[in-house]
Design an enzyme around this catalytic site. Structure first.
Site, mmCIF file in Angstrom:
data_model
loop_
_atom_site.group_PDB
_atom_site.id
_atom_site.type_symbol
_atom_site.label_atom_id
_atom_site.label_comp_id
_atom_site.label_asym_id
_atom_site.label_seq_id
_atom_site.Cartn_x
_atom_site.Cartn_y
_atom_site.Cartn_z
ATOM 1 N N GLU A 174 21.183 -7.709 -14.451
ATOM 2 C CA GLU A 174 20.504 -6.500 -14.191
ATOM 3 C C GLU A 174 21.648 -5.195 -14.491
ATOM 4 O O GLU A 174 21.125 -4.212 -14.538
ATOM 5 C CB GLU A 174 20.154 -6.687 -12.384
ATOM 6 C CG GLU A 174 18.865 -5.380 -12.571
ATOM 7 C CD GLU A 174 18.061 -5.878 -11.086
ATOM 8 O OE1 GLU A 174 18.421 -6.728 -10.383
ATOM 9 O OE2 GLU A 174 17.177 -4.314 -10.663
ATOM 10 N N THR A 206 20.744 -2.884 -5.732
ATOM 11 C CA THR A 206 21.575 -2.819 -5.970
ATOM 12 C C THR A 206 22.889 -3.010 -6.501
ATOM 13 O O THR A 206 23.268 -3.708 -6.415
ATOM 14 C CB THR A 206 21.870 -1.173 -4.929
ATOM 15 O OG1 THR A 206 22.091 -0.235 -5.685
ATOM 16 C CG2 THR A 206 22.942 -1.981 -3.743
ATOM 17 N N GLN A 207 22.519 -2.225 -7.811
ATOM 18 C CA GLN A 207 23.806 -2.655 -8.959
ATOM 19 C C GLN A 207 25.314 -1.745 -9.002
ATOM 20 O O GLN A 207 24.630 -0.307 -8.783
ATOM 21 C CB GLN A 207 22.955 -3.036 -10.185
ATOM 22 C CG GLN A 207 22.520 -4.231 -10.070
ATOM 23 C CD GLN A 207 21.107 -4.133 -9.288
ATOM 24 O OE1 GLN A 207 20.468 -5.365 -8.402
ATOM 25 N NE2 GLN A 207 20.533 -3.466 -10.339
HETATM 26 N N1 LIG Z 1 8.986 8.970 -5.796
HETATM 27 C C1 LIG Z 1 10.095 8.455 -5.248
HETATM 28 C C2 LIG Z 1 9.929 6.832 -6.485
HETATM 29 C C3 LIG Z 1 9.832 5.703 -5.458
HETATM 30 N N2 LIG Z 1 11.003 5.873 -4.568
HETATM 31 C C4 LIG Z 1 11.947 4.653 -4.139
HETATM 32 O O1 LIG Z 1 12.546 3.919 -4.875
HETATM 33 C C5 LIG Z 1 12.576 3.391 -4.769
HETATM 34 C C6 LIG Z 1 12.017 2.012 -5.587
HETATM 35 O O2 LIG Z 1 12.588 2.135 -6.741
HETATM 36 P P1 LIG Z 1 12.736 1.108 -8.129
HETATM 37 O O3 LIG Z 1 14.021 1.472 -8.900
HETATM 38 O O4 LIG Z 1 11.638 1.560 -8.498
HETATM 39 O O5 LIG Z 1 12.904 -0.176 -7.391
HETATM 40 P P2 LIG Z 1 12.070 -1.656 -7.913
HETATM 41 O O6 LIG Z 1 12.360 -1.912 -9.703
HETATM 42 O O7 LIG Z 1 10.571 -1.540 -7.933
HETATM 43 O O8 LIG Z 1 13.264 -2.899 -7.186
HETATM 44 P P3 LIG Z 1 13.924 -3.774 -7.318
HETATM 45 O O9 LIG Z 1 14.876 -3.628 -8.881
HETATM 46 O O10 LIG Z 1 14.666 -4.017 -6.030
HETATM 47 O O11 LIG Z 1 13.655 -4.398 -7.826
HETATM 48 C C7 LIG Z 1 11.297 2.508 -3.905
HETATM 49 O O12 LIG Z 1 11.925 1.651 -2.477
HETATM 50 C C8 LIG Z 1 10.906 3.786 -3.552
HETATM 51 O O13 LIG Z 1 10.456 3.886 -1.990
HETATM 52 C C9 LIG Z 1 11.468 7.097 -3.570
HETATM 53 O O14 LIG Z 1 11.833 6.888 -2.464
HETATM 54 N N3 LIG Z 1 10.596 7.663 -4.219
HETATM 55 CA CA LIG Z 2 14.648 -1.690 -10.413
#
Ligand SMILES: Nc1ccn([C@@H]2O[C@H](COP(=O)(O)OP(=O)(O)OP(=O)(O)O)[C@@H](O)[C@H]2O)c(=O)n1
Ligand SMILES: [Ca+2]
Length: 495
Positions: A174, A206-207
């Site tokens: 990732e 987180t990466q």
């Molecule tokens: N307008 C937004 C959209 C998303 N988020 C936050 O962004 C995070 C989602 O980020 P994303 O990169 O989409 O996470 P995922 O890919 O779903 O998670 P992971 O990579 O950990 O599997 C969530 O915590 C969400 O609360 C936010 O704070 N404001």
């Molecule tokens: Ca992600």
């Protein structure tokens, strides 16, 4: 009259042989230029397509990529042509109802079916990669995660694309593919330019990934990924912190404040006037916090906001462990991290959060960022809801902004001096920053290890040179016929 006739006879331009030579000369030049233009012309723009589904912890997104068919192996030409956000939560949330996970993907898949030309469907690869949400579910209940994958695969196989499987990406993958995406889109790989680090903040992990001149992998092999791309070797440092995505970090921060099982807490990361009733069993239902669950607590607690940035930073710091490090230097939790180096692109939740807070400009000094966050966190909840209405995540931005600043400075060791090396980004040249593009480029072998042979001249340059040479040859040819040219007709003695 006889003088005129004599003149006509001397005018070699009217001789059939001269006319024939001239016509052949002109035809040869036209033919030469035509061949140059046609032979070397880029082939008609036929496209190939690839589809990647990003099954994240908080949601799933589908991306369609396209690239000119004859350039598979060559330039940074793969582009995102479409993205579709799947309605509902991430697939890991369907553990108790897996078939719904498959169904949830249908709308975006139908859209992809419409958008990719039908004659390309069967040759278009479709990949699904799951990240931290499924990693956690797999840790918690591996047969539940198998069932979710089974349902998702069943749903995806019904579409006419060439389905290549659904799997969980490792944290290294990732991180590394996010880095590949950023540097590919920036054209840094092909040109052998200095690369940018990649910072990805998800919901559950987180990466951090960057090239370090001082890191050869020997100190911490798990954090090392080596690439040879376009003839250049890259020694990448990468680490994925499971549970340190925004949503799981919030859980851990809340868990830190509810260890004794109180009936109510005053949380500095939420705004004054904010109040909500939360369920202990819901909050602690994650492997990131399950071991911390207080015994003998009431089923619920009242979650109230205190609105204090500095205190919020203090409770967030408690989720990081800085006490042990068996290497020369660590980020946190005993994880090795070499010295930060170069520029960074920060995407996903880094961007969403900082964009909402109007803090994407990293030329704003870090001290001012903190000052602005302090004021934002101190804003009463009633004022915020009045200003923004009932938007999703509104209650969490004070926590999220504070978490980002704390993770970057306390966690990764960014300072006031190095903070401006970060750029908060969403897209690069129309394609979303994230691991999906890098994943597809890797699986389709679209980035060659060695630099591709490039023609010494671009097509336009080649055609221009051939045209100029042809015109020069023609002029030379005309000049060489000079002895045969007629004398100037203005000469008085002729008339
Ligand atoms: N307008 C937004 C959209 C998303 N988020 C936050 O962004 C995070 C989602 O980020 P994303 O990169 O989409 O996470 P995922 O890919 O779903 O998670 P992971 O990579 O950990 O599997 C969530 O915590 C969400 O609360 C936010 O704070 N404001
Ligand atoms: Ca992600």
């Amino acid at each position: 009259m006889s003088a005129q006739r004599e003149m006509k006879e001397k005018n070699h331009w009217h001789k059939p042989v001269t006319i024939i030579i001239t016509v052949i000369g002109v035809m040869a030049i036209v033919a030469l230029v035509t061949v140059a233009v046609l032979q070397n012309r880029p082939l008609s723009q036929k496209y190939k397509y690839g589809i990647v589904m990003d099954a994240g912890s908080s949601h799933t997104a589908l991306y369609i990529y396209a690239w000119p068919a004859e350039k598979d192996n060559n330039t940074g030409r793969v582009e995102q042509t479409h993205s579709c956000k799947v309605k509902g939560p991430g697939i890991s949330s369907y553990a108790s109802n897996p078939s719904k996970a498959g169904e949830s993907l249908r709308v975006c898949m139908q859209e992809a079916k419409q958008l990719v030309p039908a004659n390309h469907h069967s040759e278009t690869p479709l990949y699904l990669g799951a990240t931290a949400g499924m990693r956690l579910l797999n840790l918690e209940d591996s047969s539940a995660s198998d069932r979710v994958f089974h349902a998702v695969e069943g749903a995806l196989q019904k579409f006419p694309f060439s389905f290549q499987g659904a799997r969980i990406l490792s944290g290294q993958e990732e991180g590394a593919f996010g880095w590949v995406t950023v540097n590919y889109l920036d054209d840094r790989l092909k040109q052998g330019l200095e690369t940018k680090g990649a910072l990805d903040l998800g919901g559950a992990s987180t990466q951090i990934s960057f090239v370090s001149d001082t890191f050869d992998g020997s100190e911490s092999p798990d954090n090392n990924v080596n690439f040879r791309l376009y003839g250049n070797d890259y020694n990448l440092y990468t680490h994925s912190f499971l549970c340190y995505g925004k949503d799981q970090a919030l859980r851990m921060t809340l868990a830190q404040q509810t260890l004794s099982g109180p009936g109510s807490i005053l949380d500095p990361c939420f705004h004054r006037g904010y109040t909500d009733t939360k369920n202990y069993s819901v909050l602690y239902d994650s492997p990131c916090v399950s071991k911390m669950k207080p015994q003998n607590a009431t089923p619920t607690f009242t979650h109230k906001g205190g609105g204090d940035f500095l205190q919020c930073q203090d409770v967030i710091k408690r989720i990081f462990n800085f006490t042990h490090c068996k290497y020369n230097q660590c980020s946190f939790n005993g994880i090795f991290q070499p010295f930060l180096q170069g520029q960074y692109g920060a995407f996903s939740a880094y961007y969403f959060v900082m964009d909402f807070l109007n803090l994407t400009d990293t030329s704003i000094p870090l001290e001012d960022v903190k000052e602005k966050l302090k004021r934002y966190c101190a804003t009463p909840w009633s004022e915020l809801t009045q200003q923004h209405g009932n938007i999703k995540y509104l209650a969490e931005y004070c926590f999220s902004g504070t978490y980002i600043v704390t993770l970057l400075t306390e966690g990764y060791n960014f300072t006031s001096q190095t903070y401006p090396t970060i750029k908060y980004i969403k897209k690069i040249k129309g394609s979303d920053a994230g691991w999906t593009l890098g994943y597809m480029l890797n699986l389709t072998n679209m980035i060659p290890a060695e630099a591709p042979d490039t023609p010494p001249l671009p097509h336009a340059g080649y055609v221009s040179i051939v045209t100029i040479m042809a015109i020069l040859l023609f002029v030379l040819f005309i000049v060489s016929l000079r002895p045969l040219w007629p004398r100037c007709s203005k000469q008085p003695h002729i008339i």
